[in-house]
Design a protein around this motif. Sequence first.
Motif, short mmCIF file in Angstrom:
data_model
loop_
_atom_site.label_atom_id
_atom_site.label_comp_id
_atom_site.label_asym_id
_atom_site.label_seq_id
_atom_site.Cartn_x
_atom_site.Cartn_y
_atom_site.Cartn_z
N PHE A 14 0.89 -1.15 0.00
CA PHE A 14 0.00 0.00 0.00
C PHE A 14 0.93 1.20 0.00
CE2 PHE A 14 -2.64 3.15 2.40
CZ PHE A 14 -3.51 3.40 1.36
N ALA A 15 0.69 2.14 -0.93
CA ALA A 15 1.72 3.16 -1.20
C ALA A 15 1.16 4.58 -1.17
CB ALA A 15 2.37 2.87 -2.55
N PRO A 16 0.73 5.06 0.00
CA PRO A 16 0.15 6.40 0.05
C PRO A 16 1.21 7.52 -0.06
CG PRO A 16 0.32 5.49 2.26
CD PRO A 16 0.77 4.41 1.31
N SER A 209 10.36 10.61 -10.72
CA SER A 209 8.96 11.01 -10.85
C SER A 209 8.16 9.85 -10.28
CB SER A 209 8.60 11.18 -12.33
OG SER A 209 8.62 9.91 -12.96
N TYR A 210 6.85 10.03 -10.15
CA TYR A 210 6.02 8.93 -9.69
C TYR A 210 6.31 7.65 -10.50
CZ TYR A 210 2.07 5.79 -9.79
OH TYR A 210 1.32 4.65 -9.80
N HIS A 211 6.31 7.80 -11.84
CA HIS A 211 6.43 6.61 -12.71
C HIS A 211 7.75 5.87 -12.49
CE1 HIS A 211 2.86 7.89 -14.77
NE2 HIS A 211 3.40 9.03 -15.15
N SER A 213 9.90 6.05 -9.84
CA SER A 213 10.05 5.50 -8.48
C SER A 213 9.21 4.25 -8.28
CB SER A 213 9.60 6.53 -7.43
OG SER A 213 10.43 7.63 -7.47
N VAL A 214 7.99 4.28 -8.83
CA VAL A 214 7.08 3.18 -8.55
C VAL A 214 7.61 1.87 -9.15
CG1 VAL A 214 5.42 3.27 -10.47
CG2 VAL A 214 4.59 2.84 -8.20
N VAL A 215 8.19 1.93 -10.34
CA VAL A 215 8.68 0.66 -10.92
C VAL A 215 9.95 0.19 -10.19
CG1 VAL A 215 7.62 1.00 -13.20
CG2 VAL A 215 9.96 1.73 -12.84
N1 GLU Z 1 1.16 7.09 -4.20
C1 GLU Z 1 0.05 6.85 -5.09
C2 GLU Z 1 -1.21 7.48 -4.50
O1 GLU Z 1 -1.24 7.78 -3.32
C3 GLU Z 1 -0.22 5.37 -5.32
C4 GLU Z 1 0.75 4.78 -6.23
C5 GLU Z 1 0.54 3.33 -6.63
O2 GLU Z 1 -0.20 2.60 -5.95
O3 GLU Z 1 1.12 2.93 -7.64
O4 GLU Z 1 -2.14 7.67 -5.25
#
Ligand code: GLU
Length: 298
Positions: A14-16, A209-211, A213-215
């Motif tokens: 879970f990645a808030p 960036s989000y993209h 870091s997430v991978v």
């Molecule tokens: N951090 C992102 C958010 O809070 C979620 C990213 C993800 O689940 O890939 O929306």
Amino acid sequence: MSAPTLGFTPTLRFAPSPNGRLHLGHAASALLNAEIARRLGGRLLLRIEDIDPVRSRPELAAGIVEDLAWLGLRFPEPFRRQSDHMGEYRAALLSLAERGLAYPCFCSRGAVAARLAALGVEGSDPAPDPDGTPRYPGTCRHLRAGEAGARRAAGEPHGWRLDMARALAAAPGPHAWTAFEPGGHERRVAADPARWGDALIGRRDVPTSYHLSVVLDDAAQGITHVVRGRDLEAATDLHVLLQHLLALPSPRYHHHPLIVDEGGAKLAKSKGSASLADLRAEGVSPESVRARLGFALL
Ligand code: GLU
């Protein structure tokens, strides 16, 4: 779902982002992650997505952990915090740049808008990216290496963009990802990363960036199953391309419907949606929140 035969530990996250407290939509996503992890006999990790140095606040991250514990969700420690891993993101970014797959972009938002207007697009790009943003018009794509290097050396602020055409030449595809249902059904979904254009993979303020870091994080944490909202489904097309370019494994994905308010709009702190902290202060019990979201039995 009969998973413990998979031969590896199913791992979810879970990645808030700690730029606000959690609301019911986050709670539903976290509870669904926990439920699927339980059914798979796997584990659920917490990742704090705090790459944004301005909007992310440590006290909000602590509040999120508290809200999740109140809901009944506890996670193995230490949690992965993206702000601790900037060196890894920078290294990945530079490896893409060295391979000619990413380039520095000196354009401010205003410069991009002006360029689009000059191209006659006037802010209504006929092919916006899946987030609805006009695709980058490519201004910095063809800067000579010498010029880009000199501008970087002079300290000119810049982000980094994926050169989509070159990336697709390096990893021609066809690209696809595996979607799974909580009931176990799986299917392959065709991906079309090109619709993101030259996506921003490094911001001006942080080398990621989000993209990106997430991978990198999903791979670093050994994530096998990603459970996240449908608002991120289109991003998966770009994520599988980045995984391919960086030789990272690709998890399976489940994109769940978003919880909406009475008017059908996505919940957001900016729109005044009640946070879990607000509900708690009003004396609402975690059991009733779980029941309202359909997770009474967790
Ligand atoms: N951090 C992102 C958010 O809070 C979620 C990213 C993800 O689940 O890939 O929306």
